[in-house]
Design an enzyme around this catalytic site. Structure first.
Site, PDB file in Angstrom:
ATOM      1  N   LYS A 287      -1.157  -2.029   1.055  1.00 57.89           N
ATOM      2  CA  LYS A 287      -1.666  -1.106  -0.143  1.00 57.89           C
ATOM      3  C   LYS A 287      -3.069  -1.248  -0.180  1.00 57.89           C
ATOM      4  CE  LYS A 287       2.358  -0.958  -3.329  1.00 57.89           C
ATOM      5  NZ  LYS A 287       2.838  -1.172  -4.457  1.00 57.89           N
TER       6      LYS A 287
ATOM      7  N   LYS B  59       9.619   3.368   5.223  1.00 61.00           N
ATOM      8  CA  LYS B  59      10.250   3.518   3.927  1.00 61.00           C
ATOM      9  C   LYS B  59      10.154   4.581   2.899  1.00 61.00           C
ATOM     10  CE  LYS B  59       8.227   0.901   0.630  1.00 61.00           C
ATOM     11  NZ  LYS B  59       7.762  -0.194   0.137  1.00 61.00           N
TER      12      LYS B  59
ATOM     13  N   LYS C 230       6.908   6.208  -3.201  1.00 58.92           N
ATOM     14  CA  LYS C 230       6.337   7.159  -4.110  1.00 58.92           C
ATOM     15  C   LYS C 230       4.961   7.620  -3.871  1.00 58.92           C
ATOM     16  CE  LYS C 230       7.778   4.030  -7.774  1.00 58.92           C
ATOM     17  NZ  LYS C 230       7.530   3.309  -8.912  1.00 58.92           N
TER      18      LYS C 230
END
Ligand code: TYM
Length: 332
Positions: free
Chosen positions: A110, A193, A196
């Site tokens: 992230k 994956k 969002k």
């Protein structure tokens, strides 16, 4: 047995969340006392549009209820209404080691290349997650595969705290990860994956998608030219095919073997429309209910306030025990 899990309020509920986690949350309501929460305090580690955060929080509450979380049976709340979460997180920051946090792959993903400008919250995020879990003496934490490492860290923190302070303040929790749906992959890339944060909306099915959108996304999903095989081993090296078979199996509450037994020898021209139909049958009623619920924000706020009240009561004894174990002086 005490079940607890959470979901970030950073966007829409997608099929990965639903099949990897929420489906188990719903089932576990029949077996145990369950706490499910909206991780809005986690969301601020990357989120900074206040109006959007407010909207996302209520929308996520609506999505969970529409998926089958019963706010009268389970304790459904948002973290921001239960200050014991950030309080315990601070206490646990004394136990968590920087070396442990440095190993967290989600932080690395992230924060990306721009690590110096990532928020401090993103770095200590897993400690807040440990607090979420340990506050309630949770035994089972239903999550997808991507949360396994955070669960291991939670266990390490709990074990060290109990050892360092010589008392069993915390129960050591276990991750509860489904077999087939642990990692639902992107519809555009079977090695990434479903998430969002993927910039392409075609990569995921959102709970809010209508029938036509679902059909179109499945039609356009990446596949290969081979027909489906008759056994799971033969899906090796075919990540997109494996993903669609897994999705079908989980939606139908069956196994990938059973799906292959039914579709062996058929190509995606036949399999994809069947998958889209099944998806619309399962998700259609949830989407309809979601659209109804999300407009009644007063009702959603009431549910969250009620859940938060119950959560605060349940959390207090563990929070007190942690303060006591540390020798912190507080008036009662
Ligand atoms: P979050 O919000 O990213 O995801 C919520 C749940 O959905 C699962 N999930 C998936 N499962 C299968 N395939 C996928 N593609 C997929 N994408 C997401 C996640 O594993 C998760 O179970 N850190 C957590 C939220 C959290 C939490 C907690 C969870 C905060 N505190 C305490 C459990 C206990 C997160 O970001 O999940």
């Amino acid at each position: 047995m005490r079940v607890l899990s959470g979901i970030q309020t950073t966007g829409n509920l997608h099929l990965g969340n639903y099949l990897g986690a929420i489906k188990n949350w719903v089932k576990m309501q029949d077996e145990a006392e369950c706490l499910y929460f909206l991780a809005d305090l986690h969301a601020i580690s990357i989120h900074n549009d206040p109006a959007e955060l407010t909207r996302n929080t209520r929308d996520m509450a609506a999505a969970l209820i529409a998926s089958g979380i019963d706010p009268n049976r389970s304790i459904l709340f948002n973290q921001a209404q239960v200050p014991a979460h950030p309080e315990l997180a601070w206490l646990l920051n004394g136990t968590a080691r920087i070396g442990w946090l440095n190993r967290m792959t989600q932080f690395k993903e992230k924060s990306g290349k721009n690590r110096e400008s990532a928020s401090a919250a993103l770095y200590v995020y897993p400690v807040l997650q440990a607090a979420d879990i340990l506050l309630y003496q949770s035994t089972h934490v239903p999550v997808g595969e991507d949360q396994r490492q955070h669960l291991e860290l939670t266990r390490d923190i709990a074990i060290k705290f109990n050892q360092d302070f010589g008392r069993d303040v915390f129960t050591i929790p276990d991750a509860y990860i489904p077999k087939t749906a642990a990692r639902i992959m992107s519809l555009r890339d079977g090695t990434a994956k479903m998430s969002k944060s993927d910039p392409s909306d075609m990569s995921r099915i959102n709970l809010a998608d209508d029938t036509d959108t679902i059909a179109q996304k499945i039609r356009k999903a990446k596949t290969d030219p081979e027909p489906l095989p008759d056994n799971e081993d033969a899906l090796e090296g075919r990540p997109e095919a494996r993903n669609l078979v897994n999705i079908y199996a989980t939606l139908a509450d069956t196994t990938p073997e059973a799906v292959l037994a039914q579709y062996a020898g058929q190509g995606f021209g036949q399999f994809k429309p069947a998958l889209a139909d099944l998806m619309v049958t399962v998700l259609g009623p949830i989407t309809a209910r979601y659209n109804e619920l999300r407009s009644d924000t007063a009702q959603l706020d009431d549910y969250l306030a009620l859940g938060a009240q119950k959560a605060r009561t349940l959390a207090q004894p563990t929070l007190d025990a942690a303060y006591d174990a540390l020798g912190l002086v507080r008036g009662r």
